[in-house]
Scaffold this motif. Structure first.
Motif, PDB file in Angstrom:
ATOM      1  N   LEU A 179      -4.137  -0.296   9.214  1.00 54.36           N
ATOM      2  CA  LEU A 179      -3.246   0.193  10.264  1.00 54.36           C
ATOM      3  C   LEU A 179      -3.864  -0.045  11.636  1.00 54.36           C
ATOM      4  O   LEU A 179      -3.181  -0.464  12.574  1.00 54.36           O
ATOM      5  CB  LEU A 179      -2.957   1.682  10.066  1.00 54.36           C
ATOM      6  CG  LEU A 179      -1.918   1.987   8.982  1.00 54.36           C
ATOM      7  CD1 LEU A 179      -1.763   3.488   8.809  1.00 54.36           C
ATOM      8  CD2 LEU A 179      -0.587   1.355   9.339  1.00 54.36           C
ATOM      9  N   ALA A 180      -5.172   0.209  11.764  1.00 51.58           N
ATOM     10  CA  ALA A 180      -5.845  -0.006  13.048  1.00 51.58           C
ATOM     11  C   ALA A 180      -5.741  -1.480  13.432  1.00 51.58           C
ATOM     12  O   ALA A 180      -5.455  -1.816  14.586  1.00 51.58           O
ATOM     13  CB  ALA A 180      -7.307   0.417  12.946  1.00 51.58           C
ATOM     14  N   PHE A 181      -5.941  -2.356  12.440  1.00 48.52           N
ATOM     15  CA  PHE A 181      -5.870  -3.792  12.714  1.00 48.52           C
ATOM     16  C   PHE A 181      -4.475  -4.185  13.212  1.00 48.52           C
ATOM     17  O   PHE A 181      -4.321  -4.859  14.222  1.00 48.52           O
ATOM     18  CB  PHE A 181      -6.240  -4.579  11.450  1.00 48.52           C
ATOM     19  CG  PHE A 181      -5.932  -6.045  11.543  1.00 48.52           C
ATOM     20  CD1 PHE A 181      -6.735  -6.874  12.312  1.00 48.52           C
ATOM     21  CD2 PHE A 181      -4.840  -6.599  10.885  1.00 48.52           C
ATOM     22  CE1 PHE A 181      -6.461  -8.225  12.416  1.00 48.52           C
ATOM     23  CE2 PHE A 181      -4.554  -7.943  10.988  1.00 48.52           C
ATOM     24  CZ  PHE A 181      -5.363  -8.759  11.748  1.00 48.52           C
ATOM     25  N   VAL A 182      -3.457  -3.735  12.489  1.00 53.06           N
ATOM     26  CA  VAL A 182      -2.097  -4.153  12.829  1.00 53.06           C
ATOM     27  C   VAL A 182      -1.646  -3.555  14.159  1.00 53.06           C
ATOM     28  O   VAL A 182      -0.975  -4.202  14.958  1.00 53.06           O
ATOM     29  CB  VAL A 182      -1.127  -3.768  11.691  1.00 53.06           C
ATOM     30  CG1 VAL A 182       0.315  -4.011  12.097  1.00 53.06           C
ATOM     31  CG2 VAL A 182      -1.454  -4.564  10.446  1.00 53.06           C
ATOM     32  N   ASN A 183      -2.053  -2.306  14.430  1.00 48.29           N
ATOM     33  CA  ASN A 183      -1.551  -1.633  15.627  1.00 48.29           C
ATOM     34  C   ASN A 183      -2.406  -1.851  16.865  1.00 48.29           C
ATOM     35  O   ASN A 183      -1.898  -1.822  17.979  1.00 48.29           O
ATOM     36  CB  ASN A 183      -1.439  -0.129  15.378  1.00 48.29           C
ATOM     37  CG  ASN A 183      -0.295   0.170  14.435  1.00 48.29           C
ATOM     38  OD1 ASN A 183       0.721  -0.506  14.469  1.00 48.29           O
ATOM     39  ND2 ASN A 183      -0.485   1.154  13.574  1.00 48.29           N
ATOM     40  N   LYS A 184      -3.721  -2.034  16.690  1.00 49.07           N
ATOM     41  CA  LYS A 184      -4.599  -1.985  17.845  1.00 49.07           C
ATOM     42  C   LYS A 184      -5.126  -3.351  18.293  1.00 49.07           C
ATOM     43  O   LYS A 184      -5.532  -3.506  19.437  1.00 49.07           O
ATOM     44  CB  LYS A 184      -5.813  -1.064  17.544  1.00 49.07           C
ATOM     45  CG  LYS A 184      -5.434   0.366  17.205  1.00 49.07           C
ATOM     46  CD  LYS A 184      -5.212   1.190  18.469  1.00 49.07           C
ATOM     47  CE  LYS A 184      -4.437   2.469  18.218  1.00 49.07           C
ATOM     48  NZ  LYS A 184      -5.124   3.390  17.317  1.00 49.07           N
ATOM     49  N   THR A 185      -5.182  -4.331  17.404  1.00 53.04           N
ATOM     50  CA  THR A 185      -5.844  -5.578  17.802  1.00 53.04           C
ATOM     51  C   THR A 185      -4.824  -6.613  18.289  1.00 53.04           C
ATOM     52  O   THR A 185      -3.631  -6.502  18.024  1.00 53.04           O
ATOM     53  CB  THR A 185      -6.612  -6.188  16.613  1.00 53.04           C
ATOM     54  OG1 THR A 185      -5.661  -6.526  15.610  1.00 53.04           O
ATOM     55  CG2 THR A 185      -7.625  -5.221  16.041  1.00 53.04           C
ATOM     56  N   ARG A 186      -5.332  -7.607  18.997  1.00 58.01           N
ATOM     57  CA  ARG A 186      -4.463  -8.697  19.480  1.00 58.01           C
ATOM     58  C   ARG A 186      -3.782  -9.422  18.328  1.00 58.01           C
ATOM     59  O   ARG A 186      -2.590  -9.694  18.362  1.00 58.01           O
ATOM     60  CB  ARG A 186      -5.331  -9.710  20.255  1.00 58.01           C
ATOM     61  CG  ARG A 186      -5.370  -9.501  21.747  1.00 58.01           C
ATOM     62  CD  ARG A 186      -6.268 -10.537  22.371  1.00 58.01           C
ATOM     63  NE  ARG A 186      -5.573 -11.801  22.595  1.00 58.01           N
ATOM     64  CZ  ARG A 186      -4.864 -12.048  23.688  1.00 58.01           C
ATOM     65  NH1 ARG A 186      -4.740 -11.138  24.622  1.00 58.01           N
ATOM     66  NH2 ARG A 186      -4.274 -13.207  23.848  1.00 58.01           N
ATOM     67  N   LEU A 187      -4.604  -9.725  17.305  1.00 58.16           N
ATOM     68  CA  LEU A 187      -4.042 -10.425  16.151  1.00 58.16           C
ATOM     69  C   LEU A 187      -2.948  -9.609  15.487  1.00 58.16           C
ATOM     70  O   LEU A 187      -1.915 -10.130  15.078  1.00 58.16           O
ATOM     71  CB  LEU A 187      -5.155 -10.724  15.141  1.00 58.16           C
ATOM     72  CG  LEU A 187      -5.877 -12.057  15.300  1.00 58.16           C
ATOM     73  CD1 LEU A 187      -7.020 -12.138  14.307  1.00 58.16           C
ATOM     74  CD2 LEU A 187      -4.901 -13.211  15.084  1.00 58.16           C
ATOM     75  N   GLY A 188      -3.212  -8.294  15.394  1.00 56.07           N
ATOM     76  CA  GLY A 188      -2.230  -7.404  14.780  1.00 56.07           C
ATOM     77  C   GLY A 188      -0.935  -7.428  15.563  1.00 56.07           C
ATOM     78  O   GLY A 188       0.166  -7.468  14.997  1.00 56.07           O
ATOM     79  N   LYS A 189      -1.100  -7.409  16.881  1.00 57.12           N
ATOM     80  CA  LYS A 189       0.099  -7.458  17.720  1.00 57.12           C
ATOM     81  C   LYS A 189       0.839  -8.778  17.502  1.00 57.12           C
ATOM     82  O   LYS A 189       2.069  -8.809  17.470  1.00 57.12           O
ATOM     83  CB  LYS A 189      -0.287  -7.318  19.191  1.00 57.12           C
ATOM     84  CG  LYS A 189      -0.501  -5.862  19.582  1.00 57.12           C
ATOM     85  CD  LYS A 189      -0.835  -5.731  21.058  1.00 57.12           C
ATOM     86  CE  LYS A 189      -1.297  -4.319  21.348  1.00 57.12           C
ATOM     87  NZ  LYS A 189      -2.180  -4.249  22.510  1.00 57.12           N
ATOM     88  N   ALA A 190       0.076  -9.860  17.372  1.00 57.70           N
ATOM     89  CA  ALA A 190       0.702 -11.165  17.139  1.00 57.70           C
ATOM     90  C   ALA A 190       1.493 -11.140  15.836  1.00 57.70           C
ATOM     91  O   ALA A 190       2.616 -11.647  15.761  1.00 57.70           O
ATOM     92  CB  ALA A 190      -0.364 -12.255  17.103  1.00 57.70           C
ATOM     93  N   ILE A 191       0.898 -10.516  14.804  1.00 62.11           N
ATOM     94  CA  ILE A 191       1.617 -10.433  13.524  1.00 62.11           C
ATOM     95  C   ILE A 191       2.928  -9.680  13.717  1.00 62.11           C
ATOM     96  O   ILE A 191       3.988 -10.112  13.248  1.00 62.11           O
ATOM     97  CB  ILE A 191       0.744  -9.725  12.453  1.00 62.11           C
ATOM     98  CG1 ILE A 191      -0.443 -10.612  12.085  1.00 62.11           C
ATOM     99  CG2 ILE A 191       1.572  -9.390  11.217  1.00 62.11           C
ATOM    100  CD1 ILE A 191      -1.373 -10.002  11.052  1.00 62.11           C
TER     101      ILE A 191
END
Lengths: 316, 384
Positions: A179-191
């Protein structure tokens, strides 16, 4: 029967929960890819199957455990479990990325529609399952026991077993990281951006192929972790387990609403508990029937699953 | 591959038939060439069972040929049915119409046996199966009478005997048995429970469950067993599931007896779970491993055949020996062989009396008991 059920309630619940978390992790493999590509990656079930073999190879061949070995303890035990978990996740993650490149990427570039990748996915899963069948001589393969399945405490009347506890805690940590990856990181935002509107994301300069690869990688890592937990809990595998577990996890994803992480979470838990309770109450032969009756009832009232959202909304 | 093998068997058979007419008198003036057949799965997923049985037959034939040098030469025609009824229906006509074959060891599997029977009955080819255990083949109560009459015989006891024996072995030495029985929903597993039920004394059974052989999570069944307070658990299914089930049951803290039938008796069984979990598991089977009959026999088998003997080795040798003893009496036609087999009275490898009843079942066959000790399956003697 009810009295018996109450007696066994907590031990059934713990078993159901740890099974549910395994379903959740595999369901994530389906749901992440679906969120981004609107495509069911049927080969995910075989990615899971190969991850179970990776775990066994680590325990049996790298650490040389046999069915008569002494159990590992202390630091060595955690080292073994850690290596096996990482190895299964890596194998599954890399395999998922490769499957995407080999089986789906070209079809996607040529705008093949949704049916060609579906057949391609089924083809890949057959190739993987048959290859493992040949390598394993069609035999079931058991994992030697590295960790003693000791009881670490009691909750009401139920024994709490070490392996179930590890599965539940480790799976929760993985989910928080995801969840942290998808919500907080640039890559997560890109996804998330690609998932909401692929064309707009492309116009904003997002590398779609890169995002798709990362999605397959993350989905594969989760599925790989499920493979490790499965072996930790059941200590065996075979070339054919992918189908059974894959269908169950896919059902969980649909039940919760495919395409979003919350859906996979609640769908997986619901399925794990439902299967376990139904087997106890009605007999194991009624397990699948119960699950699918509940699935149909839910889809009847909520066609997108429990947490299904409109296609254009965020998928995290 | 399948096709190729089939045609080559058929071609070999045809060639052999032709050569008999042309050359038999010239090739070996003194020795008489007799042909018997073997049918079982020689390729595919079940190949191990068929190959092991074939090795038993070839071993017996080899000893016989060495002993009767100059008098008889026995040849074995191999038919591969892959353990599959559909495949069996394709190979059986070729075997049936090859008149040189005067006796058939096999088929290994019951389904394949039933599919092959019409062809063998039509041509009156005597059969002795080392391992087809389905009751209906010899059961006069089955629709239309015993399916196998008059040509089918078997040297292995059926699940009708195994059911009660398994229950007896599982509860042996238990003062107040509380037995919980789980089947795997297969024809074999459900059937075995059906044959066991009449033998269960009142009050000794505390529950049943039926669990698909695809199941990996046994927690519900485990909970039922614990609620029922069982101290004996019997599983009628096959070894891969048995290992997983027993493991999960033991891990839940169950300390009672675990037992299973011949579906669990496989050398692979003990490799699928920790030795400590499987310690003391009780098993029944109609067969006895060669090494438990005599270590000398097993050593000789290994030397001559180049591999260790398999699960039904003793039965395969017994079946072949019945045909061979008839051949030694001068039998050379199917009709003579059939009456010779029906009248046969002799001894099995274990030393027990061996003959057939009117339905083709082995007369007075016994079930054998086994126990897992220190990660290996040990023979504990006949179940009494």
């Amino acid at each position: 029967m009810i009295g018996n059920f109450l007696d066994q309630f907590w031990s059934l619940t713990f078993g159901g929960l740890s099974l549910g978390f395994i379903y959740i992790l595999i369901a994530l493999g389906y749901t992440m890819v679906y969120g981004v590509l609107r495509m069911i990656n049927f080969a995910n079930s075989e990615v899971f199957m190969i991850a179970t073999f990776a775990t066994i190879i680590i325990v049996r061949d790298v650490y040389k455990f046999t069915q008569t070995s002494e159990y590992a303890t202390g630091f060595r035990l955690w080292l073994i479990l850690g290596t096996a978990l990482l190895a299964s996740m890596l194998v599954a993650g890399v395999l998922s990325v490769l499957i995407e490149i080999v089986a789906y990427r070209r079809l996607r570039r040529m705008n093949s529609g949704i049916l060609a990748p579906l057949i391609s996915a089924i083809g890949v899963s057959m190739v993987l399952a048959e290859s493992v069948r040949i390598m394993s001589d069609s035999r079931p393969v058991a994992s030697p026991r590295a960790m003693e399945k000791s009881f670490i405490g009691k909750f009401f009347d139920a024994d709490i077993r070490l392996d179930n506890t590890i599965i539940i805690i480790a799976a929760i940590i993985l989910l928080i990281l995801l969840l942290a990856f998808v919500n907080k990181t640039r890559l997560g935002k890109a996804i998330r951006a690609v998932s909401m509107n692929g064309n707009a994301a492309k116009l904003m300069g997002i590398n779609i192929d890169g995002v798709v690869s990362i999605t397959f990688l993350v989905g594969g890592l989760m599925t790989g972790a499920a493979g490790f937990f499965y072996v930790l809990k059941y200590e065996n595998t075979s070339f054919s387990i992918g189908f059974e577990l894959g269908i169950a996890a896919f059902t969980a994803a649909i039940l919760g609403g495919i395409g979003n992480i919350k859906g996979a979470f609640y769908g997986g838990l619901a399925l794990g508990l439902l299967e376990t309770y139904a087997s106890f109450f009605l007999g194991t032969q009624w397990k699948a029937v119960t699950v699918f009756v509940v699935l149909v009832l839910i889809l009847y009232t909520k066609p997108n699953g429990l947490f299904g959202e409109a296609m254009t909304q965020t998928r995290a | 591959m399948k096709k190729l093998r089939l045609t080559s068997v058929a071609a070999a058979a045809a060639l052999a038939a032709a050569s008999l007419v042309a050359y038999a008198p010239a090739s070996n003036a003194a020795a008489k060439t007799i042909t018997i057949g073997f049918q079982g799965p020689l390729t595919g997923e079940e190949a191990q069972v068929g190959q092991d049985e074939l090795a038993g037959v070839l071993y017996a034939v080899r000893l016989f040929n060495a002993k009767n040098k100059g008098k008889y030469v026995v040849r074995v025609v191999q038919a591969d049915d892959q353990g599959d009824p559909a495949q069996a229906a394709k190979v059986a006509p070729g075997i049936a119409s090859n008149n040189k074959i005067i006796g058939l060891v096999g088929p290994a599997y019951s389904g394949a046996t039933i599919a092959s029977l019409p062809f063998y009955k039509q041509r009156l080819l005597p059969m002795i199966s080392p391992s087809a255990t389905r009751v209906s083949i010899t059961d006069p109560a089955s629709p239309g009478g015993a399916l196998g009459l008059p040509v089918f015989h078997r040297v292995v006891v059926t699940d009708k005997v195994q059911g009660p024996s398994l229950f007896k072995l599982a509860t042996k030495g238990v003062a107040t048995p509380k037995v919980f029985i789980v089947d795997d929903q297969s024809a074999y597993g459900v059937g075995l429970v059906d044959y066991m039920k009449p033998a269960i004394p009142a009050g000794q059974s505390v529950g049943f469950d039926s669990v698909s052989d695809k199941t990996t999570d046994w927690s519900a069944t485990v909970s039922k067993i614990k609620t029922a307070g069982a101290n004996v658990v019997i599983y009628t299914g096959y070894f891969p599931q048995a290992a997983v089930f027993f493991k999960q049951l033991r891990d839940s803290g169950y300390t009672g007896i675990l037992a299973g039938g011949d579906g669990v008796l496989s050398p692979s069984f003990v490799t699928l779970a920790p030795a400590s979990v499987l310690e003391g598991v009780r098993l029944t089977a109609g067969t006895v491993p060669l090494a438990d009959i005599s270590t000398k026999l097993e050593a000789d088998f290994k030397k001559k055949m180049g591999k260790a003997s398999g699960v039904y080795a003793a039965e395969s040798i017994d079946a072949a020996n019945i045909f061979l003893s008839c051949i030694a009496k001068g039998v050379s036609t199917r009709a003579a062989m059939l009456s010779c087999v029906k009248a046969f009275k002799g001894k099995s490898l274990t030393g027990a009396a061996l003959s057939f009843d009117a339905n083709g079942d082995v007369a007075g066959g016994a079930m054998n008991g086994f126990e897992v000790r220190g990660g290996a399956i040990k023979f504990t003697g006949p179940v009494k």
